[in-house]
Every structure is written in C-alpha cells, then in structure tokens.
Design a protein around this motif. Structure first.
Motif, PDB file in Angstrom:
ATOM      1  N   ASN A 143       0.918  -1.285  -0.169  1.00 38.40           N
ATOM      2  CA  ASN A 143       0.080  -0.080   0.060  1.00 38.40           C
ATOM      3  C   ASN A 143       0.958   1.262   0.219  1.00 38.40           C
ATOM      4  O   ASN A 143       0.653   2.171  -0.767  1.00 38.40           O
ATOM      5  CB  ASN A 143      -0.877   0.016   1.243  1.00 38.40           C
ATOM      6  N   PHE A 144       1.920   1.249   0.916  1.00 29.65           N
ATOM      7  CA  PHE A 144       2.724   2.400   0.919  1.00 29.65           C
ATOM      8  C   PHE A 144       3.537   2.599  -0.382  1.00 29.65           C
ATOM      9  O   PHE A 144       4.029   3.979  -0.737  1.00 29.65           O
ATOM     10  CB  PHE A 144       3.619   2.222   2.298  1.00 29.65           C
ATOM     11  N   ARG A 145       4.103   1.411  -0.788  1.00 29.28           N
ATOM     12  CA  ARG A 145       4.786   1.373  -2.013  1.00 29.28           C
ATOM     13  C   ARG A 145       4.128   2.254  -3.365  1.00 29.28           C
ATOM     14  O   ARG A 145       4.853   2.753  -3.916  1.00 29.28           O
ATOM     15  CB  ARG A 145       5.104  -0.031  -2.568  1.00 29.28           C
ATOM     16  N   LYS A 146       2.820   2.146  -3.112  1.00 28.31           N
ATOM     17  CA  LYS A 146       2.091   2.786  -4.250  1.00 28.31           C
ATOM     18  C   LYS A 146       2.242   4.310  -4.268  1.00 28.31           C
ATOM     19  O   LYS A 146       2.316   4.917  -5.119  1.00 28.31           O
ATOM     20  CB  LYS A 146       0.690   2.277  -4.139  1.00 28.31           C
ATOM     21  N   ILE A 147       2.228   4.838  -2.986  1.00 27.70           N
ATOM     22  CA  ILE A 147       2.802   6.200  -2.797  1.00 27.70           C
ATOM     23  C   ILE A 147       4.134   6.563  -3.668  1.00 27.70           C
ATOM     24  O   ILE A 147       4.193   7.624  -4.199  1.00 27.70           O
ATOM     25  CB  ILE A 147       2.645   6.580  -1.472  1.00 27.70           C
ATOM     26  N   VAL A 148       5.080   5.492  -3.153  1.00 28.45           N
ATOM     27  CA  VAL A 148       6.276   6.235  -3.801  1.00 28.45           C
ATOM     28  C   VAL A 148       6.162   5.799  -5.347  1.00 28.45           C
ATOM     29  O   VAL A 148       6.784   6.738  -6.032  1.00 28.45           O
ATOM     30  CB  VAL A 148       7.322   5.056  -3.358  1.00 28.45           C
ATOM     31  N   GLU A 149       5.383   4.977  -5.864  1.00 24.76           N
ATOM     32  CA  GLU A 149       5.487   4.643  -7.403  1.00 24.76           C
ATOM     33  C   GLU A 149       4.917   6.057  -7.787  1.00 24.76           C
ATOM     34  O   GLU A 149       5.342   6.473  -8.948  1.00 24.76           O
ATOM     35  CB  GLU A 149       4.403   3.364  -7.629  1.00 24.76           C
ATOM     36  N   ARG A 150       3.700   6.487  -7.182  1.00 23.75           N
ATOM     37  CA  ARG A 150       3.137   7.744  -7.756  1.00 23.75           C
ATOM     38  C   ARG A 150       4.220   8.922  -7.873  1.00 23.75           C
ATOM     39  O   ARG A 150       4.338   9.532  -8.706  1.00 23.75           O
ATOM     40  CB  ARG A 150       1.839   7.979  -6.866  1.00 23.75           C
ATOM     41  N   ARG A 151       5.007   8.901  -6.759  1.00 25.50           N
ATOM     42  CA  ARG A 151       5.846  10.045  -6.806  1.00 25.50           C
ATOM     43  C   ARG A 151       7.059   9.773  -7.601  1.00 25.50           C
ATOM     44  O   ARG A 151       7.230  10.670  -8.482  1.00 25.50           O
ATOM     45  CB  ARG A 151       6.638  10.056  -5.295  1.00 25.50           C
ATOM     46  N   ILE A 152       7.569   8.720  -7.784  1.00 22.56           N
ATOM     47  CA  ILE A 152       8.548   8.538  -8.776  1.00 22.56           C
ATOM     48  C   ILE A 152       8.088   8.704 -10.312  1.00 22.56           C
ATOM     49  O   ILE A 152       8.641   9.238 -11.112  1.00 22.56           O
ATOM     50  CB  ILE A 152       9.211   7.090  -8.587  1.00 22.56           C
ATOM     51  N   ASN A 153       6.838   8.379 -10.298  1.00 22.57           N
ATOM     52  CA  ASN A 153       6.017   8.335 -11.872  1.00 22.57           C
ATOM     53  C   ASN A 153       5.680   9.781 -12.068  1.00 22.57           C
ATOM     54  O   ASN A 153       5.324   9.917 -13.347  1.00 22.57           O
ATOM     55  CB  ASN A 153       4.777   7.500 -11.717  1.00 22.57           C
ATOM     56  N   GLY A 154       5.848  10.623 -11.176  1.00 20.74           N
ATOM     57  CA  GLY A 154       5.541  12.200 -11.349  1.00 20.74           C
ATOM     58  C   GLY A 154       4.273  12.768 -11.258  1.00 20.74           C
ATOM     59  O   GLY A 154       3.771  13.889 -11.578  1.00 20.74           O
ATOM     60  N   ASP A 155       3.244  11.528 -10.694  1.00 17.39           N
ATOM     61  CA  ASP A 155       1.870  12.118 -10.779  1.00 17.39           C
ATOM     62  C   ASP A 155       1.830  13.008  -9.450  1.00 17.39           C
ATOM     63  O   ASP A 155       0.684  13.693  -9.496  1.00 17.39           O
ATOM     64  CB  ASP A 155       1.154  10.888 -10.194  1.00 17.39           C
ATOM     65  N   VAL A 214     -12.170  -6.981  -2.704  1.00 16.40           N
ATOM     66  CA  VAL A 214     -11.235  -6.427  -2.021  1.00 16.40           C
ATOM     67  C   VAL A 214     -10.107  -5.738  -3.000  1.00 16.40           C
ATOM     68  O   VAL A 214      -9.959  -6.346  -4.014  1.00 16.40           O
ATOM     69  CB  VAL A 214     -10.456  -7.768  -1.519  1.00 16.40           C
ATOM     70  N   LEU A 215      -9.731  -4.607  -2.816  1.00 16.67           N
ATOM     71  CA  LEU A 215      -9.001  -3.885  -3.454  1.00 16.67           C
ATOM     72  C   LEU A 215      -7.414  -4.240  -3.617  1.00 16.67           C
ATOM     73  O   LEU A 215      -6.787  -4.739  -2.477  1.00 16.67           O
ATOM     74  CB  LEU A 215      -9.033  -2.705  -3.512  1.00 16.67           C
ATOM     75  N   GLU A 216      -6.748  -3.978  -4.663  1.00 19.12           N
ATOM     76  CA  GLU A 216      -5.084  -4.354  -4.499  1.00 19.12           C
ATOM     77  C   GLU A 216      -4.536  -3.709  -3.377  1.00 19.12           C
ATOM     78  O   GLU A 216      -3.675  -4.187  -2.918  1.00 19.12           O
ATOM     79  CB  GLU A 216      -4.477  -4.237  -6.064  1.00 19.12           C
ATOM     80  N   THR A 217      -4.800  -2.352  -3.267  1.00 20.71           N
ATOM     81  CA  THR A 217      -4.157  -1.698  -2.288  1.00 20.71           C
ATOM     82  C   THR A 217      -5.322  -0.856  -1.763  1.00 20.71           C
ATOM     83  O   THR A 217      -6.200  -0.430  -2.367  1.00 20.71           O
ATOM     84  CB  THR A 217      -2.686  -0.752  -2.654  1.00 20.71           C
ATOM     85  N   SER A 218      -4.865  -0.006  -0.438  1.00 20.35           N
ATOM     86  CA  SER A 218      -5.690   0.821   0.124  1.00 20.35           C
ATOM     87  C   SER A 218      -5.057   2.254  -0.192  1.00 20.35           C
ATOM     88  O   SER A 218      -5.626   3.173   0.705  1.00 20.35           O
ATOM     89  CB  SER A 218      -5.525   0.796   1.596  1.00 20.35           C
ATOM     90  N   THR A 237      -8.488   4.971  -7.349  1.00 21.28           N
ATOM     91  CA  THR A 237      -8.067   3.868  -6.342  1.00 21.28           C
ATOM     92  C   THR A 237      -7.701   2.666  -7.266  1.00 21.28           C
ATOM     93  O   THR A 237      -8.344   2.758  -8.495  1.00 21.28           O
ATOM     94  CB  THR A 237      -9.229   3.504  -5.250  1.00 21.28           C
ATOM     95  N   ASP A 238      -7.146   1.603  -6.492  1.00 20.13           N
ATOM     96  CA  ASP A 238      -6.695   0.371  -7.369  1.00 20.13           C
ATOM     97  C   ASP A 238      -8.005  -0.535  -7.382  1.00 20.13           C
ATOM     98  O   ASP A 238      -8.942  -0.341  -6.909  1.00 20.13           O
ATOM     99  CB  ASP A 238      -5.839  -0.357  -6.326  1.00 20.13           C
ATOM    100  N   LYS A 239      -7.755  -1.271  -8.275  1.00 13.28           N
ATOM    101  CA  LYS A 239      -8.718  -2.248  -8.774  1.00 13.28           C
ATOM    102  C   LYS A 239      -8.809  -3.417  -7.850  1.00 13.28           C
ATOM    103  O   LYS A 239      -8.272  -3.549  -7.084  1.00 13.28           O
ATOM    104  CB  LYS A 239      -8.522  -2.689 -10.101  1.00 13.28           C
ATOM    105  N   PRO A 240     -10.086  -3.913  -7.819  1.00  9.90           N
ATOM    106  CA  PRO A 240     -10.172  -5.442  -7.127  1.00  9.90           C
ATOM    107  C   PRO A 240      -9.015  -6.283  -7.716  1.00  9.90           C
ATOM    108  O   PRO A 240      -8.656  -6.397  -8.816  1.00  9.90           O
ATOM    109  CB  PRO A 240     -11.588  -6.037  -7.906  1.00  9.90           C
TER     110      PRO A 240
END
Lengths: 338, 338, 338, 338
Positions: free
Chosen positions: A133-145, B259-263, B274-277
């Motif tokens: 879940n937290f990694r997704k934030i880092v992904e978004r940051r690195i992705n420039g979003d 249940v989604l992939e991440t929160s 948000t992430d998909k199921p």
C-alpha cells in the motif's frame, strides 16, 4: 561472499517474537535453508518445535563459525545488536538486522564500520517499506504524478501501549515507535530531513510519564528541500492499529488508508458499520515481513541492491535523537548527519 | 479412521493448477505430511520440485494402498472425480474433493453412496465459504442483525474468459462458474432454493456461443421460504475479479464489497483513483484456500463437523442443472432434491 | 430590541461576492424582508437585479436610520468592519459580520466595546461551524463517544490561490485562510489554545513570497488542557477544495472526509475513478451559508443564544496573530487573551 | 406558444406534497412568476401562506383561461392527470406533469393525442433523471467508457411503506414505485426493453398482500439489444432510502452509490460507523427536483428539447403493465409499444 547457486543457508540469532515471525516466513520460502537457530535460552524441547532446523544452539558463534552459513538474521534485544553485527561481519556473513540498529550511537558507528570493512551486505528491518500500500505512494511520486512534493502526513497509532517493562527498555517513544515513521518519512518522500519540532504529552497512561517517556506526540519535519511533514503518534487507539500516510504535491496527492479486517459493511437502522483496521501489527504487515526477507535474499543473491541499508538505519536514529532533543528543549532541533 | 495424534498424512491426487495451490498451502501447514503426489504425467524431474514429498507416483492406487495415508485431496479433472472418490472411500481415506463433485449425476450418486457406505469424511472444495469477508455476512445473519431475510444479491464476474478448450470441457457456465454462486446462495442465506429463472446471452465472445454455452447470465432464485435472490455473472470484467454479495433483511443489510489491490488512492486534477479489485482468483481467495484445508483437517481430527459436505456439492449441481434447464426453456425451473 | 413577530427586516451592507451569497439565501428564506442593499458603487441598474429589495442605497447610514431595520449583514472589506460595526451597534441593530472581524486589533476592541455597550446581538460569520458534516464530530464529542480528547487534525487546502491583488490585502494566510481553521479548532474541540508553532514556506507561487506572505503552512497547536492539534494549509490543491477534520480521543475517533461532487465511480481497466471533492467553497458550504443565517435570525428572534459570537471572532484573530509571530521567530508563540 | 422573453408565468394545479415541493423551487427560481395556485380545497387562509402568488383558486380552468399563463404544473392525483392534460393542451399551455401520466391506458392515449394536436410542450416528472449522480453514469456511457452495455442493476428500496390508504390507490408497486426504475432503466442505458420477468412477494406487511399488492420484487429485464437488467425493490429498508444503479459493459462499469447524510465517520472500539443514506426522497432528490423544473422551463424557452417526454411517461407505464402481467402469470411478459 560469492553466490554459487540460488539456495541460501541462514542462521536466526535471537528467537523472541520477531525471530519467530521471520522463522515462519523463512520456512515457507523456497531456496532457503535455516541451518541454525541461536538463542541463549534454547533447550532440547526446541528440536521438536523447529524440526526443520538442523542446529538449535545457545551460542551464536557456532553459527558464525559454520562456513555454510551465508546470512544471519539478528533478532536479539536492541542493546546487543552492535556486538552481534560486528561478530557476524567479521565472520563474513551477510546481515539482516532488526530495527533499531542499536541504542548507543558510538557502538552503532563501530558496527557500521565493521560492516564496511568486511564488505558484507547489510539490511535494516524496516518492514513498512515493503508494504504494497505504501509502495504505491512511492510509485506515484517516482512516476511524477504528484509533481513537486509539499506536505507529508503520517498517522501512526498503536492499538495498545506495550507493557511498562517494555517501555522502560524501549529507548523511548521516538526510538521505539516513531523510528518507523522517521524511516517512512525518508522512504516515502525520497528526501532528507533538516530539522524536527515536537509537541508531546502523556495522555494514555501516567505510568509512562513516570518512566520518563511520553505516549502522544505531534512531530513537525522540515526537509532539506523545504517541504513539510507531520507525524502524529499515540500509544493507544481503541479502534486498532492506525497506519495512514499521505503525500501532497503540486500535481496531486497519494493517500494510503488503513487496511480493514474485512470488506463487509452492515447497514442497520442507526448507522452503517464497517470493520475496524487490522488490530495487530503482525497481521497488518504480514506480507511486508515476508517481502522484506525476499528482498534481502535477492540482494544477497546479487539480483539488486539492498533496499533498506545500514545508513537508513542510522539516519532514522539521528531523527529519533533530534526528536528527543526537541521534546526536551521545546525548540526545533537540527538532524545530525551520520 | 481413528485419529491417533494431530499429524495427518495426505496424498494429493492430480497436480494441475489447483493441486499446486493446495500443495503450497499444505507445505506451510503444521502437522501435515504430504506423503504422495499422484499425477499421470509425473516424472523424475518432479522429485526436485517437490523435494519435501516422499513419493511421486503416476498411479494414485499406490497412495490409496498405503495405510499411513489418512486423507486424500482429489484435484483431477471433474469427469474423473466420481471414480477416484469411490476408490478412495473404499480404501477408507477421508476425502477433500474439488468442485464440482462430478458431471454425470448417476456417477455422482454412486460416489455419494460409496462415501456413505465407507463412513469416511468428505469435504467439497467450495473455497469461497471460507473467505473472511463473506463469513461476516453469515455472522450478521446468525446474530439476528438482518432480521427476516428478504433479498440476496450476488455479483460474480471473472476478469477474463477461460480458454476455448477449457470452455468446451467445463460443463457450461452454470456447472463451472455459477456453481460457486449457487453454493454461496445456500451458504450465505442458510436456505434452500425452490426454483430458478435464467436470462442469459453471449456478449463476451461469440466463440463461446458457437461452443453451445453462454457467457453472461442473470439468474433469479426463489427460495423455499419465499425470499428472493439474484446472481449476475459475466465471463469478463475488464476491471478485475468482481465478487460482491449482499443480504438484505427486515432489520438491516450486510454487504461485502470487492477487496482492492491496495488501500492507496490518488487524487489528481481530474479524478480520484483507487486500485482495482484483485484480478486473479488465487490472489483474492488466497486465505480462503488455506482455511478450507485447515477446516477439513480439523474435521478429520474430529474437532468439528465437515463444513462443506458432499450433500452441499450435490445440491449446487442440482441448482446448476435447473439453471441450464431454465436457460433452455425460457421458463422458471424447479430445483430437484438429491 | 424587542421581537414583535417572526418577521425580520434586514439590510445588507456591502454587495461583493459574499454579500451576493447571503442575498440569495435571504431571498429564499421565509419571514425575512430585505429592505436595503447598501453598496458605495450601487446604481439604478441594481433595481432590476434586486427587484425584491425596496431600497438600493450607496450610504449605509440610510439603512441604519430606518427604525424598521432590525438586523444588518456586514459584508464590506475587512478593514471597514470595525467602523460599520460601531455605527450599526449605536443604531441599535443586531449584527451579522463576515470574518475576520477586522485587521487592526485596537479598532476591533473598540467595535467590541461598542457592541457590548449597545447590548445588540452580534454573530461572526464562520460558516464552517454550520456544516452538518463537521457538526457530527462535535455531536460525537459532546455525546462522550470520543472520551478524553487527545489529537485534532485539520486539513484545509484551497483549490486555487487568490489573485495577487487579493493576497496583498488579505492580511496574510493566517488572517485570511487559517483563521477559519483556528475557529474550527476551538469549535470542534471546545477547548482553548495555549500556544502555536508554525513551519511554513512558499511552494505554490513565488509571487506570494515576494508579497511577504507564505502559501503552505503546518501549524502545531497546544491546547490549554494539554491536547495537541495540527493544521495543514496549502493555497493550491489541484484536486479541489480539501476540507477534512479528525478528532482523536481515548475512546474513539471522528473523522470528516471531503464531500465529493458525485457518489458515482467508474471501474475501468486501470483504476477505479471517483469524483473529486467539490471544487468551490460556495458549493461545498452552500448549506452552511444558509444555516448560519438561519441560526443568526433565530438568535435575533430570541430562540437561542448566538452560536458564533464576537469573542469567537476575536479569539480566532488572536490565534492568527500568534501564528504570524511563530512563523517570524521560528519559535512557539503564546496565544494572547482578548 | 412563442417565447417573448425569459420570464415564464406558471400555474400549479394540485397542491399536495409534490405540488408544495415544486412551489418551493419555483419561488427561488429567477424569471418565474407563479400566477396561480389551483386546488379544490384552497381557501382564503392560503393567501397568507402563498403571499407571492396572485391568485389562489379552486377551479383550474380559471388559470387555463388566463392568456398570461404560459405553462402549468400538473400535481393532482394520478387518475385525474389525463383530463387536466387535455384541458391544458387545448388551452395551449406547456405542460409539466407528475408521474405516472395516468392509470387508464385509453385515457392516457387520449391525453397524448390532445398534446400532439395542440403542439404544446410536455414533460413527464421523472425527477431521478436529473440527479447529478446518475447522470454521471449516462455521461460515462455516452463517452464510450463502458463499451458495449451488458448488465444494468438497479437497487431501489423505500425507507418505509406508504400508508395502506395510499397503497390501495397507488396502482400497485409497479405503477407507483418501480415505474421510476423502469424509466431509469431506459434513461441510463438508452435502450428499450423487450420483456420483463418478475419474482415477487409480500415480506414487509401482510396488509399489502391483503390489498392485492406485493411489497418486494425482483424484476429481470431483457432489452431489445440483448443486454440484461435487474431491478430489486422493497417497500422498506430500515437503513433508509436505498438508491443505487450500476451499468456494466465490455470496457468498464459505472456505479452510483447511496448519498449519505454526512461524510463523517466514527471509529470506536467495535466498528467504524458512518451515516446512513439520506432517509427521505425529498432530501435525496432535492437538487433533482429543482433541476427538472429548470430543464422544463429552458425547453419552454426553446433552449433545448424536452428531456423527459410524454412518450417516456407512456413507455414506463407499458413496462409497469408488463411487470404486473409477469407477476400474475409467472412467465416473462413482452413489453408493448405505445
């Protein structure tokens, strides 16, 4: 240490709660042989419980002396970390060490230099870095979003305070609990912190105050690039383990909400009820504990660099030290370099 | 079969995708010894891959002949289920059998009687019953929070249609896919279905229609107690595996969302994302696959009754048969008893 | 002023953006007669636009001289608030005044004393107090559901920075924007703030910095009862008007999330998309603007006390002053009493 | 009728609950003059209550005879709709008529032809079409985000059953309640329905059954393009007015969830609680009631076509008739053309 094949032979040093968590994960991991469990209170009854482990020993030096052992997991009490690190490094073992890497800063530095001298690999066990879940934030940051980063917010509240005995030997809230958040502040933003300001208090249990610690804290971070951060901690949230992070930037915001026990809601005549956040950290971070070991072993195999380094471990300690200073002086405190 | 101690020795019969899922779970389960893997295409290379299994054999009768084997997992293709069930029952083994329990109804009945005659334990592998999210609905119902049950709604859509080869041997959408939902309809409500009405069509892939099947269906259930149910199925949802259930009653509603992939969410200049199921059924039901085996083994150990019985397996087939009939005639079809 | 019947005759003084908002609400409110609109730039064309208003005048003293006028709404620029308040109070009118109640503290005190001397009713226009979502937090607190209050968190970010012309005359971010959050901090917790610590910067637009202001701020509040608070502000959130509040206590947490434009989501092949928070403050707080006037008029009618008083207006200014001080000195600043 | 300027003079015919809703909205609408309120039970006391209306009359023919009246709102009981429509059409008035357009199909047709002959504009009052949340689904569809439409799902449950007196004169659940959902089925999908299958029962109140009606229904729709639809209705949901719609297609799904009373949640020691859906239809659809009138008047002004036509009103009745037939015969029923 040259990697001959994919299989890695490991020793677990220290078999308390976190040692057992790692043992479980190692047992279900392919290409890993747990050759040693080392614990000063181990006895013959452990042979049954850990039947897949060849050697249950009380002296970890036995494991270090075995040339087949390629990597060790250090799970002993924090004050013993530096000595075990030094011994393992000198024996040429790659090291996974639980957080924090130590209490005494001089000892930590000695251990750090021993690791550098030996040239072994070293990972610090900040499990939250491996949470998807937290990694997704880092992904978004690195992705420039997110664009230019501006505000980081971390909410980190435990479901229950630890025992008073634990509190007394924990190194204090910043060294024991907030240290995770300090590491996440660096990991999530990719930035270094310049100074720290703390407002805190004893709100959960007066005994924590009597032990010289606080149980509630609001920490302001000013990063070297000027961006701001806030961490709020409490030793007790009745609704469970509260673990949320938000990163706000010029182009958007990424926000990780709590992971709930189920995705089921109940609509009744008064309210809609959903389940609470997962209560226990071993449940909330179950997959992260697995992933951090996977990552460590792949680094040992040479597939990628160590993801959470010794330096990361030390920098989190520097942040905890600054927080303690600010809580004492009532003024912002500079974060020292390694 | 008397349970001497907690350890259970098992054989896996059939080692395709689902067999491997169970193998993984069994390997990390305490008190379970996998003594046999049986598969007609097994060869010596399997000894490396399954190094913790003593015997890799092509003929499952070898495992049945071994008196140490207490339980078998039947994971062979569906058309072979009845024969293997009969052989295993006659050998006195407790049986966990994948869904559906068979295609040919006469063969299923023969297998059913063989199990009854032998007095062995038999569990049908409807994994979704063991999902913690759906179980919460049942808890609410049993707890009386829903009052009188009135409307059940199941949304069950796959992320992608199976291969055309699979479709041709699947027994059709009702026997292969909706059969899970038919079982859930009975499990969630605790009620039996009286009649079924189906409206369906071919919307995902014309080849599925050419193979004599449909890929989209809306099934109306009328239960014996008068309550109503609706199941909507599609072989393809681009956003992932869509698995939602809702039970509405006089005192409230319980609803399980995906249940989604991440929160983690992302708020950008246009929308909040948000992430998909979770996309894959093995990911979505990972814990449920583990729990259904745990439950089976605890039943074998005599700790509780089988949770999902042979009768449950047969009743789901009766529902699938009625659905097929309704789809053909265009009229509501009565659900037959066993 | 004695209330004869339910009807109240009012004058609006100042007809810029916020004056027009109030005009719209007054027009659809039963038992309210708008007898005057006063604005220095009013001309004859306004008679058509405001056909339900008998008198459009450039000099507000005309309205104050009319004994039928019972209440006035002060919507002129902030620097003019104190003088108009004094004039209205001396004319015996009940007063609804927009926030902030003024810029110059001495002038504000003079106005405050004029109101006290005249004994007229006075409401400060902190509209967010009347938002039903935030009120729910207060309900929970008063109801005891939160136990002992410990941490308050306010996120308050504008969708877009105001014009540079506005920025220069706004009194700075704390007086213009955070002042709402300071009032909410007191309203939501029911507690007074002891000291304030600010970390801030210019991240949105360098021109704001050139004008001597900041556009991003993280404010730590220490309340007199020891509890902690955090406010994070940004002048620009690309995803819209971000207005969240959270109150954490020993028995639970209440959290108000953003109000989204619609309750409709879209599940596509990449993400699930929901709508953004309402973008514009007039849309987000539409009902609150209506309710604050309703509340004011019911107070005028003697049905209940004024909900947001002159003292509330002044205390928010004291907080803004302390914040400005802290931002300048880099140290925590004590909040002064009235 | 030629539109001279933007102002429209209207008469409200019938002043029960829905008439009052429209009156409120008309009163706050610019460019609208309510010249008549017509109701057979009106008396002189109404002059005070509706002080902004010049004429309160008992005979609506007076309003129709006034050449200044350009448009009428028909809010009388349903059985009287056709006659008032005919009278208004013959008087050359544009017509907004509440749903359903009538009970007796022959009378409806006569009214329809009278409107065609007169060439006046006619809008049917299906307010839900104007809800911003549902419109977002249509936007997604028209935008191509959903691909080929496959499954429509409508959940429509009232918070409380109407009075038994109302039930007896309502025309039955399909004509009174589901008729909204039938219209939404056409509006959301842009498709026509071919046949209808109903499973229903009496679960809420046996008295409804004694009155010859049902209170719970599951309706399957097969559209002319082959796509499927499902509507589930209940006369009573304890958690409030449940209004959800979902449209599933080959490229994605759009889903409108309920609108909750507030965006505030409470996390306690047992569950997380959020507010229920808005309980009352006038609250839930407040903005939609306003928008449908705005749309009607803009059509009268010639700015766009009528959005919800007489044909739409009749087609919804055809669907209700087919549903009633299916509920009686137990078989799918064809939907007749106008």
């Amino acid at each position: 240490m040259t990697v001959k094949d994919e299989n890695i032979t490991v020793a677990i040093i220290g078999m308390n709660r976190i040692g057992k968590v790692h043992y479980q994960n190692l047992s279900s991991m392919p290409q890993i042989t747990i050759k040693y469990i080392c614990d000063i209170v181990a006895d013959s009854s452990w042979n049954d419980e850990y039947s897949n482990v060849a050697n249950i020993v009380t002296d970890y030096h036995e494991a270090l002396a075995d040339s087949e052992v390629q990597a060790v997991l250090i799970c002993v009490p924090t004050n013993l970390h530096p000595q075990v690190i030094i011994d393992a490094a000198q024996a040429g073992k790659d090291i996974f060490c639980e957080k924090p890497v130590g209490f005494d800063y001089d000892e930590i530095l000695k251990a750090y230099h021993a690791v550098q001298t030996a040239g072994v690999k070293f990972a610090t066990g900040f499990n939250r870095r491996f949470d998807k879940n937290f990694r997704k934030i880092v992904e978004r940051r690195i992705n420039g979003d997110l664009g230019q980063e501006q505000i980081l917010k971390i909410t980190s509240r435990d479901p229950e305070p630890p025992s008073m005995d634990y509190v007394k030997h924990s190194g204090g809230i910043f060294m024991d609990m907030t240290i995770h958040d300090f590491d996440m502040a660096r990991f999530i933003t990719g930035q270094e912190v310049d100074s720290v300001y703390v407002a805190g208090g004893v709100m959960v249990d007066p005994k924590i105050g009597e032990a010289g610690d606080i149980d509630t804290a609001l920490t302001t971070l000013v990063f070297k690039n000027g961006m701001l951060g806030s961490i709020d901690n409490s030793r007790k949230a009745v609704y469970g383990y509260d673990q949320r992070i938000e990163l706000f930037g010029s182009q958007g915001m990424a926000h990780t909400d709590n992971v709930l026990e189920t995705s089921t809601s109940y609509s009744g005549s008064k309210t809609i009820e959903t389940d609470k956040p997962m209560f226990f950290f071993l449940q909330r971070y179950r997959d992260a504990y697995y992933s951090e070991l996977e990552s460590f072993f792949d680094a040992v195999r040479g597939k990628h660099d160590i993801e959470c380094t010794f330096e990361d471990g030390i920098k989190a300690i520097r942040l905890a030290q600054a927080a303690k200073e600010s809580a004492t002086t009532g003024e912002a405190a500079k974060v020292k370099d390694i």
